[in-house]
Write a protein that holds these residues in place. Structure first.
Motif, PDB file in Angstrom:
ATOM      1  N   GLU A  27       0.769  -2.747 -13.768  1.00  0.00           N
ATOM      2  CA  GLU A  27      -0.121  -3.088 -12.661  1.00  0.00           C
ATOM      3  C   GLU A  27       0.374  -2.588 -11.297  1.00  0.00           C
ATOM      4  N   PRO A  28       1.608  -2.846 -10.876  1.00  0.00           N
ATOM      5  CA  PRO A  28       2.015  -2.376  -9.548  1.00  0.00           C
ATOM      6  C   PRO A  28       2.114  -0.869  -9.431  1.00  0.00           C
ATOM      7  N   ILE A  29       2.244  -0.179 -10.559  1.00  0.00           N
ATOM      8  CA  ILE A  29       2.274   1.284 -10.538  1.00  0.00           C
ATOM      9  C   ILE A  29       0.865   1.829 -10.382  1.00  0.00           C
ATOM     10  N   ALA A  30      -0.060   1.311 -11.163  1.00  0.00           N
ATOM     11  CA  ALA A  30      -1.441   1.791 -11.104  1.00  0.00           C
ATOM     12  C   ALA A  30      -2.104   1.453  -9.780  1.00  0.00           C
ATOM     13  N   THR A  31      -1.821   0.262  -9.252  1.00  0.00           N
ATOM     14  CA  THR A  31      -2.575  -0.217  -8.089  1.00  0.00           C
ATOM     15  C   THR A  31      -2.097   0.353  -6.757  1.00  0.00           C
ATOM     16  N   VAL A  32      -1.153   1.275  -6.782  1.00  0.00           N
ATOM     17  CA  VAL A  32      -0.876   1.998  -5.533  1.00  0.00           C
ATOM     18  C   VAL A  32      -2.123   2.743  -5.078  1.00  0.00           C
TER      19      VAL A  32
END
Length: 275
Positions: free
Chosen positions: A16-21
Motif C-alpha cells: 500500500e505505501p509503495i503504490a499510493t505514492v
C-alpha cells in the motif's frame, strides 16, 4: 502455492505505501502542470487511464466508492486536456520519481531490484476475470527501470486486491458510500469526520447512515454495533482471501523473501508521508 491469510494481509500493508505514492503532491503537481484544475482531475485521469475513454458511469462502477456525480465532475473533462496514454506515462514517471525520493538510497539497492522482480512476477500472474481495473493495468507494459517496476507491480497488486474488495462489498450488500462509513467507524471516527465522505451534504450522508442503522450495523448514536463490526471483519477477511491468488506463483521462500525485502522500502515510503 497458497499462503496464510495473515501473510497475505501483511503483504497488503507493505504494498500500500509503495503504490499510493501515486496520490502524493508530487504526482498531483505533474498533472496540474498539464492543465488539470485540481487534485481530483489528476486522480481520475491517472487512475482511470487504463480503462481508456470509458464514460463516467463505467468509471464510477469500477471505482465503486465515490458518491453519485463525483466522477462525472472530472470524466470526461480531463480527456479534453490529456489522453489516457499520456496520463499513464505521466503517472508512471511522476510516481516512480516520488517513490525514489521517499526511499532514498534504498532505490539503488540490489534488494529493491529483487523485490521488484518478485512483485512483478506475482502482479502479472493473477486471474483477471471480474477484475476490470486490474485487467486494464495488466495490459500495460511492465517498466524496465527497477523503481518504476516496483511501483507498477505494487499498483497492480493493490488494484487486484481492490477489485476483490469491491466484490466482497457487493456480496455483503454494502454500497460504496456505506463502505466509507464502516471504514470511518473502524478508524474510531464518526462518518462526517471521514475525509472521503465528510464533504457530502448532511442529509445525503445521514440517509446512508440510516440505511446501515436499519440493518442493525450502526447504533442510535452513529457508532458500530456488534453486527457492524462483524460484517466489517468478514469483508476484510474475504478481501484477503480474494487477494491471495496473485501470490500463488511464489514459493513460500520467495514469498518470505519478498516480504522481507519490502519491509524497509514500505517503512521508508510510509515514514516520508509524515515529513
Amino acid at each position: 502455492m497458497p499462503h496464510a491469510q495473515a501473510e497475505i494481509h501483511r503483504m497488503f500493508e507493505l504494498v500500500e505505501p509503495i503504490a499510493t505514492v501515486t496520490f502524493s503532491a508530487a504526482v498531483n503537481d505533474a498533472f496540474l502542470a498539464l492543465g488539470m484544475r485540481n487534485y481530483w482531475d489528476g486522480y481520475f485521469a491517472g487512475r482511470a487511464a487504463p480503462l481508456g475513454l470509458a464514460p463516467a458511469a463505467v468509471v464510477h462502477a469500477v471505482f465503486y466508492n465515490f458518491a453519485d456525480g463525483e466522477v462525472a465532475r472530472h470524466i470526461p473533462w480531463v480527456w479534453g486536456k490529456i489522453t489516457p496514454q499520456a496520463a499513464i506515462a505521466v503517472r508512471e514517471r511522476a510516481s516512480a520519481a516520488a517513490l525514489r525520493q521517499r526511499i532514498g538510497e534504498l532505490a539503488e539497492s540490489p534488494d529493491l531490484v529483487r523485490a521488484a522482480d518478485l512483485a512483478a512476477r506475482a502482479a502479472v500472474s493473477a486471474p483477471a476475470e471480474g477484475r476490470a481495473l486490474y485487467a486494464g493495468l495488466r495490459a500495460l507494459d511492465m517498466p524496465d527501470e527497477p523503481v518504476a517496476r516496483l511501483w507498477h507491480a505494487a499498483t497492480l497488486l493493490r488494484e487486484f486486491r481492490g477489485d476483490g474488495h469491491n466484490a466482497a462489498l457487493v456480496a455483503h450488500g454494502i454500497g460504496g458510500t456505506e463502505a466509507h462509513v464502516l471504514m470511518a467507524l473502524a478508524l474510531g471516527m464518526r462518518a462526517e469526520q471521514f475525509g472521503r465522505i465528510g464533504h457530502l451534504p448532511e442529509a445525503q450522508l445521514a440517509a446512508v447512515v440510516d440505511r446501515l442503522r436499519e440493518r442493525g450495523l450502526v447504533d442510535a448514536d452513529g457508532g458500530f454495533t456488534d453486527a457492524g463490526r462483524e460484517i466489517k471483519r468478514r469483508i476484510e477477511a474475504r478481501t484477503d482471501e480474494l487477494a491471495a491468488p496473485a501470490y500463488d506463483v511464489l514459493t513460500a521462500d520467495e514469498f518470505g523473501e519478498l516480504t522481507a525485502k519490502l519491509e524497509p522500502i514500505a517503512a521508508a515510503a510510509e515514514a516520508a508521508v509524515d515529513d
